[in-house]
Design a protein around this motif. Structure first.
Motif, short mmCIF file in Angstrom:
data_model
loop_
_atom_site.label_atom_id
_atom_site.label_comp_id
_atom_site.label_asym_id
_atom_site.label_seq_id
_atom_site.Cartn_x
_atom_site.Cartn_y
_atom_site.Cartn_z
N ARG A 138 -25.83 153.71 40.57
CA ARG A 138 -26.17 152.95 39.37
C ARG A 138 -25.32 151.70 39.34
NH1 ARG A 138 -28.47 154.96 34.62
NH2 ARG A 138 -27.90 152.90 33.84
N ARG A 139 -25.86 150.60 39.85
CA ARG A 139 -25.10 149.37 39.99
C ARG A 139 -24.54 148.89 38.66
NH1 ARG A 139 -26.51 144.69 38.64
NH2 ARG A 139 -28.70 145.30 38.48
N ASP A 140 -25.37 148.95 37.60
CA ASP A 140 -24.93 148.45 36.30
C ASP A 140 -23.74 149.22 35.77
OD1 ASP A 140 -26.65 150.67 36.11
OD2 ASP A 140 -27.24 150.16 34.06
N LEU A 141 -23.78 150.56 35.90
CA LEU A 141 -22.69 151.39 35.38
C LEU A 141 -21.45 151.28 36.25
CD1 LEU A 141 -24.64 154.62 34.36
CD2 LEU A 141 -24.06 152.63 32.96
N GLU A 186 -20.50 148.78 38.18
CA GLU A 186 -19.84 147.49 37.95
C GLU A 186 -19.14 147.47 36.60
OE1 GLU A 186 -22.92 144.63 38.46
OE2 GLU A 186 -22.88 144.73 40.67
N GLY A 187 -19.77 148.10 35.60
CA GLY A 187 -19.16 148.16 34.27
C GLY A 187 -17.86 148.95 34.24
N GLU A 245 -30.55 158.68 34.92
CA GLU A 245 -30.80 157.77 33.80
C GLU A 245 -29.62 157.75 32.82
OE1 GLU A 245 -35.69 158.18 33.63
OE2 GLU A 245 -34.44 159.23 32.17
N GLY A 258 -26.49 158.40 33.53
CA GLY A 258 -25.22 158.07 34.15
C GLY A 258 -24.32 159.27 34.36
N VAL A 311 -34.86 153.25 35.87
CA VAL A 311 -33.64 152.58 36.31
C VAL A 311 -33.93 151.53 37.39
CG1 VAL A 311 -32.09 154.45 35.67
CG2 VAL A 311 -33.15 154.46 37.93
N GLY A 346 -34.20 148.23 39.22
CA GLY A 346 -33.38 147.04 39.07
C GLY A 346 -31.94 147.32 38.76
N LYS A 347 -31.63 148.59 38.40
CA LYS A 347 -30.25 148.98 38.11
C LYS A 347 -29.63 149.78 39.25
CE LYS A 347 -31.28 149.35 33.16
NZ LYS A 347 -31.31 150.27 31.98
N SER A 358 -32.23 146.36 43.25
CA SER A 358 -31.52 145.12 42.93
C SER A 358 -31.79 144.03 43.96
CB SER A 358 -30.00 145.39 42.82
OG SER A 358 -29.73 146.37 41.83
#
Length: 446
Positions: A161-164, A166-167, A264, A266, A288, A290-291, A371
Motif C-alpha cells: 500500500r504505497r499511500d500508507l 509513505e505516510g 483495503e 491497511g 485500492v 492507484g494506491k 501507481s
C-alpha cells in the motif's frame, strides 16, 4: 411372483429393468461420436484455457486439416486421471499442462516408463535451452532429462500500500535487505491492528519462497531430500519469530474477501506478489487501484538476489501421443509466439519463460493500478535471478512435511520463546525430513 405384473421381483425391479432396456436402445440408436480432433490438450487453469482456445484457429489455419481440442480439466483430475491412465495403459491426451507441485509425481519409475515424452533433445536442438530462463526447466527435469516446457517464471516482488507506507515514513528505495525490512516492520507494526507483511504461520508457501531465495530447497539436483540442511534450519529460525512471539511483524488472515478487506483497511502493508498474484489483487481489491505499488524482495545479504519464485506450470507431451511432432509444433505455438505471449500477459500479468517475448511493448506499459509502474519490465528485470528449484516424485509429500515442521516450530516458539529454540528446530526439521527419506527409500526408482 408379483400378482399385478407377473414379474417375480416386484414393480420396482421391473421399472429399473425397463429403464435399463430403454436407455440401452437409445444409446444404440445414438452412439457417442468419436472426436475428430488430431490433438487433444488438457489444461487446469481457466485463464490458460481461454488463451489457448483463442490460439487454436491460427494453428489450424497454418495446418490445413488439423483439428485441436483444448479441454479444461480440474487440477486434481489432471493428476489422478492422468496417473491412472498412464498406469492402466488407457487413452491419454496428446498434451497436458501440470502444476509445479504435481508435475514431478509423473516422473516416478525408470525413465522409459515416464508417461511424458523426453523433450531434452528437442529443447536443445531448437535453441530453447538458451532462449528460455534455464532455472525453469529444473522442476520438470529428472535424472538429467527434461519432460516439460516451462509456461512461466513467476518471479516474486512485494506488493504494498504505497499511500500508507509513505505516510508511515518508510522509503522503500532504502530497503535493500531483509534486516532493513524487519527493522522498519518492527517500528510500524501494531499487534492485531497493523502488520508489516502478510506471513502465514501454518501455510509454508511463504517459508518456501524464502527458502528458495536463500539457495535452499526441498531436494538437491540429484533428487535427495535437503530441506533440513543448514540453509533450511537457518531459514526456519529466521522465519518463525517473524510470525510468532512478541516481536512478530507478520500476520495472515487467509484469502478471499477477508484478505481484500485486510488490504483495503491497511491491516497488511506488504504482501508477497509473484507475477500471477498481481492479477488477483487487481480483480479482488479494485478499491485500492492507484494506491498499490511493487518493490523487489529484500535481499538476504546486501547485493544478493532480490527475488524468489512461487508457483509454476509445465506443458508435456504424452509418450503415447500418435502425433508427437504435431504436438511439439502446437506446444511451440502456445509457448513461443512473442506477440501472443504479450497479449496473454495483458490479461494475466504472467511473465513467460521465453526471454525474447519480454521485448514486446506490452511488458513496458504503465499500469494505473500499480501507481503507473511498468509491471512487465519490473518482473522481467528479476526473472533471470529466479532461483532453481529441484523436484522429485515426492514433492507433494515434502511440502506437507515442511508445513508440519513449521506448525510445530511456531507452537514451540509461542510456548517457550527463544530458550532452546534452535535445538528444537534442528530436531523437528530432521524428524520431518527423516520421515520423507524413509518413504523415499521404499521406492527403487525416484
Amino acid at each position: 411372483m408379483n400378482r399385478l405384473t407377473g414379474f417375480p421381483y416386484g414393480i420396482a425391479a421391473l421399472c429399473i429393468l425397463a429403464l435399463a432396456l430403454a436407455s440401452g436402445v437409445w444409446l444404440a440408436a445414438h452412439p457417442v461420436g468419436t472426436s475428430s480432433a488430431n490433438l487433444t490438450m488438457w489444461t487446469f487453469a481457466n485463464t490458460h484455457y481461454d488463451a489457448y482456445k483463442a490460439a487454436v484457429p491460427s494453428f489450424e489455419k497454418a495446418h490445413p486439416g488439423v483439428r485441436v481440442d483444448v479441454q479444461l480439466v480440474s487440477g486434481t483430475a489432471v493428476t489422478s486421471r492422468l496417473q491412472a491412465a498412464f498406469w492402466a495403459d488407457l487413452d491419454v491426451p496428446d498434451l497436458v499442462e501440470a502444476e509445479i507441485s504435481n508435475a514431478a509425481s509423473f516422473f516416478r519409475g525408470p525413465l522409459e516408463h515416464v508417461g511424458f515424452l523426453d523433450l531434452t533433445d528437442r529443447i536443445h536442438r531448437s535453441g530453447l535451452w538458451d532462449g528460455m530462463v534455464q532455472a525453469r526447466f529444473a522442476p520438470y527435469t529428472t535424472r538429467g532429462r527434461i519432460f516439460g516446457l516451462p509456461h512461466d517464471v513467476h518471479p516474486v516482488q512485494l506488493a504494498y500500500r504505497r499511500d500508507l507506507v509513505e505516510g508511515l515514513g518508510i522509503d522503500v528505495s532504502k530497503i535493500e535487505t531483509w534486516d532493513d525490512f524487519v527493522a522498519a516492520g518492527r517500528r510500524v507494526t501494531i499487534p492485531n491492528k497493523r502488520y508489516m507483511l502478510e506471513m502465514p504461520d501454518t501455510d509454508a508457501s511463504r517459508l518456501e519462497m524464502c527458502l528458495f531465495q536463500r539457495g535452499g530447497g526441498y531436494f538437491d539436483q540429484q533428487g535427495r531430500c535437503r530441506f533440513d540442511d543448514e540453509v533450511g534450519v537457518q531459514t526456519m529460525l529466521w522465519y518463525v519469530p517473524l510470525v510468532a512471539g512478541p516481536r512478530r511483524i507478520g500476520g495472515d488472515l487467509g484469502g478471499g474477501q477477508i484478505l481484500t478487506k485486510a488490504i483495503e483497511d491497511g491491516y497488511l502493508l506488504f504482501l508477497a506478489a509473484p507475477d500471477w498474484r498481481t492479477r488477483s489483487f487487481e480483480m479482488d481489491a479494485p478499491r485500492v487501484s492507484g494506491k498499490m505499488a511493487l518493490m523487489p524482495l529484500p535481499a538476504v545479504k546486501r547485493g544478493g538476489p532480490r527475488t524468489s519464485t512461487w508457483g509454476g506450470t509445465m506443458l508435456g507431451i504424452t509418450r503415447r501421443s500418435p502425433h508427437p511432432d504435431l504436438a511439439w509444433e502446437f506446444a511451440r505455438h502456445l509457448y513461443l509466439n512473442p506477440a501472443e505471449l504479450a497479449e496473454r500477459f495483458r490479461g494475466t500479468n504472467i511473465i513467460p519463460a521465453l526471454r525474447s517475448a519480454w521485448r514486446q511493448p506490452a511488458f513496458s506499459e504503465p499500469r494505473p493500478y500499480w501507481s503507473n509502474q511498468r509491471l512487465g519490465d519490473s518482473y522481467a528485470l528479476l526473472a533471470p535471478q529466479t532461483p532453481y528449484q529441484y523436484a522429485s516424485p515426492f514433492i507433494s509429500t515434502a511440502k506437507g512435511k515442511l508445513g508440519e515442521a513449521l506448525v510445530a516450530c511456531v507452537q514451540r516458539y509461542r510456548a517457550e520463546g527463544d530458550a532452546g529454540f534452535e535445538p528444537f528446530v534442528r530436531r523437528q526439521m530432521g524428524m520431518s525430513a527423516g520421515e520423507l527419506r524413509r518413504l523415499m527409500a521404499r521406492s527403487p526408482f525416484l
